[in-house]
Scaffold this active site. Structure first.
Site, PDB file in Angstrom:
ATOM      1  N   GLY A  46       0.839  -1.189   0.000  1.00  0.00           N
ATOM      2  CA  GLY A  46       0.000   0.000   0.000  1.00  0.00           C
ATOM      3  C   GLY A  46       0.877   1.242   0.000  1.00  0.00           C
ATOM      4  O   GLY A  46       2.079   1.166   0.294  1.00  0.00           O
ATOM      5  N   GLN A  51       2.724   9.977   1.945  1.00  0.00           N
ATOM      6  CA  GLN A  51       4.033   9.301   1.918  1.00  0.00           C
ATOM      7  C   GLN A  51       4.876   9.744   0.725  1.00  0.00           C
ATOM      8  O   GLN A  51       6.082   9.512   0.703  1.00  0.00           O
ATOM      9  CB  GLN A  51       3.859   7.776   1.888  1.00  0.00           C
ATOM     10  CG  GLN A  51       3.226   7.230   3.167  1.00  0.00           C
ATOM     11  CD  GLN A  51       3.078   5.735   3.133  1.00  0.00           C
ATOM     12  OE1 GLN A  51       2.114   5.230   2.584  1.00  0.00           O
ATOM     13  NE2 GLN A  51       4.021   5.012   3.691  1.00  0.00           N
ATOM     14  N   CYS A  88       6.098  -0.110   7.737  1.00  0.00           N
ATOM     15  CA  CYS A  88       5.645   1.089   7.022  1.00  0.00           C
ATOM     16  C   CYS A  88       6.774   1.534   6.102  1.00  0.00           C
ATOM     17  O   CYS A  88       7.927   1.616   6.537  1.00  0.00           O
ATOM     18  CB  CYS A  88       5.308   2.185   8.033  1.00  0.00           C
ATOM     19  SG  CYS A  88       4.714   3.700   7.268  1.00  0.00           S
ATOM     20  N   LEU A  89       6.417   1.848   4.866  1.00  0.00           N
ATOM     21  CA  LEU A  89       7.452   2.289   3.919  1.00  0.00           C
ATOM     22  C   LEU A  89       8.061   3.621   4.367  1.00  0.00           C
ATOM     23  O   LEU A  89       9.144   3.978   3.911  1.00  0.00           O
ATOM     24  CB  LEU A  89       6.859   2.416   2.511  1.00  0.00           C
ATOM     25  CG  LEU A  89       6.331   1.096   1.909  1.00  0.00           C
ATOM     26  CD1 LEU A  89       5.721   1.357   0.527  1.00  0.00           C
ATOM     27  CD2 LEU A  89       7.427   0.041   1.818  1.00  0.00           C
ATOM     28  N   HIS A 130      -4.421   0.683   7.567  1.00  0.00           N
ATOM     29  CA  HIS A 130      -3.105   1.347   7.660  1.00  0.00           C
ATOM     30  C   HIS A 130      -3.066   2.555   6.700  1.00  0.00           C
ATOM     31  O   HIS A 130      -2.598   3.639   7.074  1.00  0.00           O
ATOM     32  CB  HIS A 130      -2.028   0.313   7.315  1.00  0.00           C
ATOM     33  CG  HIS A 130      -0.620   0.804   7.370  1.00  0.00           C
ATOM     34  ND1 HIS A 130       0.298   0.352   8.298  1.00  0.00           N
ATOM     35  CD2 HIS A 130       0.066   1.703   6.596  1.00  0.00           C
ATOM     36  CE1 HIS A 130       1.463   0.943   8.089  1.00  0.00           C
ATOM     37  NE2 HIS A 130       1.346   1.758   7.056  1.00  0.00           N
ATOM     38  N   GLU A 131      -3.584   2.361   5.474  1.00  0.00           N
ATOM     39  CA  GLU A 131      -3.531   3.463   4.489  1.00  0.00           C
ATOM     40  C   GLU A 131      -4.502   4.585   4.865  1.00  0.00           C
ATOM     41  O   GLU A 131      -4.166   5.770   4.725  1.00  0.00           O
ATOM     42  CB  GLU A 131      -3.835   2.944   3.077  1.00  0.00           C
ATOM     43  CG  GLU A 131      -2.872   1.883   2.562  1.00  0.00           C
ATOM     44  CD  GLU A 131      -1.410   2.217   2.784  1.00  0.00           C
ATOM     45  OE1 GLU A 131      -1.038   3.392   2.702  1.00  0.00           O
ATOM     46  OE2 GLU A 131      -0.625   1.287   3.077  1.00  0.00           O
ATOM     47  N   HIS A 134      -2.957   6.729   7.373  1.00  0.00           N
ATOM     48  CA  HIS A 134      -1.991   7.677   6.789  1.00  0.00           C
ATOM     49  C   HIS A 134      -2.693   8.948   6.299  1.00  0.00           C
ATOM     50  O   HIS A 134      -2.138  10.052   6.380  1.00  0.00           O
ATOM     51  CB  HIS A 134      -1.289   7.057   5.578  1.00  0.00           C
ATOM     52  CG  HIS A 134      -0.027   6.311   5.896  1.00  0.00           C
ATOM     53  ND1 HIS A 134       1.061   6.900   6.517  1.00  0.00           N
ATOM     54  CD2 HIS A 134       0.350   5.030   5.631  1.00  0.00           C
ATOM     55  CE1 HIS A 134       2.040   6.005   6.628  1.00  0.00           C
ATOM     56  NE2 HIS A 134       1.637   4.864   6.113  1.00  0.00           N
TER      57      HIS A 134
HETATM   58  O1  K1U Z   1       1.660   2.346   3.822  1.00  0.00           O
HETATM   59  C1  K1U Z   1       2.728   1.758   3.907  1.00  0.00           C
HETATM   60  O2  K1U Z   1       3.649   2.188   4.565  1.00  0.00           O
HETATM   61  C2  K1U Z   1       2.871   0.447   3.179  1.00  0.00           C
HETATM   62  C3  K1U Z   1       2.899  -0.726   4.135  1.00  0.00           C
HETATM   63  C4  K1U Z   1       1.486  -1.219   4.324  1.00  0.00           C
HETATM   64  C5  K1U Z   1       1.240  -2.289   5.326  1.00  0.00           C
HETATM   65  C6  K1U Z   1       2.174  -3.180   5.768  1.00  0.00           C
HETATM   66  C7  K1U Z   1       1.869  -4.153   6.698  1.00  0.00           C
HETATM   67  C8  K1U Z   1       0.623  -4.250   7.171  1.00  0.00           C
HETATM   68  C9  K1U Z   1      -0.320  -3.363   6.738  1.00  0.00           C
HETATM   69  C10 K1U Z   1      -0.008  -2.396   5.814  1.00  0.00           C
HETATM   70  C11 K1U Z   1       3.758  -1.802   3.515  1.00  0.00           C
HETATM   71  O3  K1U Z   1       3.483  -2.304   2.483  1.00  0.00           O
HETATM   72  S1  K1U Z   1       5.225  -2.212   4.318  1.00  0.00           S
HETATM   73  C12 K1U Z   1       5.724  -3.706   3.498  1.00  0.00           C
HETATM   74  C13 K1U Z   1       5.186  -4.843   4.254  1.00  0.00           C
HETATM   75  O4  K1U Z   1       5.242  -4.776   5.456  1.00  0.00           O
HETATM   76  C14 K1U Z   1       4.579  -6.038   3.679  1.00  0.00           C
HETATM   77  C15 K1U Z   1       4.860  -6.413   2.405  1.00  0.00           C
HETATM   78  C16 K1U Z   1       4.262  -7.563   1.902  1.00  0.00           C
HETATM   79  C17 K1U Z   1       3.389  -8.298   2.683  1.00  0.00           C
HETATM   80  C18 K1U Z   1       3.121  -7.897   3.969  1.00  0.00           C
HETATM   81  C19 K1U Z   1       3.723  -6.760   4.478  1.00  0.00           C
HETATM   82 ZN    ZN Z   2       2.726   3.137   6.283  1.00  0.00          ZN
END
Ligand code: K1U
Ligand code: ZN
Length: 185
Positions: A46, A51, A88-89, A130-131, A134
């Site tokens: 996401g 971001q 979180c990215l 989560h999004e 944000h």
């Molecule tokens: O918004 C963001 O920072 C993106 C974030 C979203 C997210 C991660 C974990 C749980 C809920 C929402 C990410 O994509 S971080 C990458 C990550 O943690 C992930 C990647 C693939 C599968 C699961 C998690």
């Molecule tokens: Zn995030």
């Protein structure tokens, strides 16, 4: 097509509320495309407009090949509770367990201007929440206990040295550079 810089914890834009989207313009469609490309390069599931330094109420999601652009999204129903690890990215290499409603119904508008609803559980439900957080200046670390938040911030205090100006510039995988020929390596 552009890969956008990602703002990291410390940049005030991540703590600001976003502005409701009115008209869906070509510029907004281009932003959504760039956000998908950026999210894929960052290996995320996401990405929300703040971001990438933007104030529009818009996010993109790609969970297990279910892709959504969510404009002006709202959680209209939530039920149950589920705890799982989040990252979180915008806070790279920091993780924490977050409890959230297990199932949600989210109402949003798509890039064609049509309102839709999505019912989700599991990772998609978590990612939607989560999004949407944000888009209101809220981050997953805000849900952690005092001790776990302190530990997460101590880890971030070291990690953040890698991101001068609170900017994370993504590195393209050179073996996939042909997919983004305009980007500098
Ligand atoms: O918004 C963001 O920072 C993106 C974030 C979203 C997210 C991660 C974990 C749980 C809920 C929402 C990410 O994509 S971080 C990458 C990550 O943690 C992930 C990647 C693939 C599968 C699961 C998690
Ligand atoms: Zn995030």
């Amino acid at each position: 097509m552009s890969i956008l810089d990602i703002r990291v914890l410390g940049d005030p834009v991540l703590r600001e509320d976003t502005t409701l989207v009115g008209e869906i313009t070509d510029e907004l469609r281009a932003l959504a495309r760039d956000m998908f490309d950026t999210m894929h390069v960052a290996k995320g599931i996401g990405l929300a407009a703040p971001q990438v330094g933007r104030s529009e109420r818009l996010a993109v999601i790609d969970v297990e090949d279910q892709r959504f652009v969510i404009i002006n999204p709202e959680v209209v129903h939530g039920e149950g509770k589920a705890k799982a690890e989040e990252g979180c990215l915008s806070i790279p290499d920091v993780y924490g367990d977050v409890e959230r409603p297990a199932k949600v119904r989210v109402r949003a508008t798509n890039l064609e201007g049509q309102e839709f609803e999505v019912e989700a559980e599991g990772l998609l439900a978590r990612c939607l929440q989560h999004e949407i957080d944000h888009l209101h200046g809220k981050l997953f670390i805000d849900y952690l206990s005092v001790l776990k938040r302190r530990a997460a911030l101590a880890k971030w205090a070291k990690e953040k040295e890698k991101y001068p100006g609170f900017i994370r510039t993504l590195e393209l995988d050179p073996t996939r550079a042909h997919e983004h020929p305009d980007e500098e390596l």
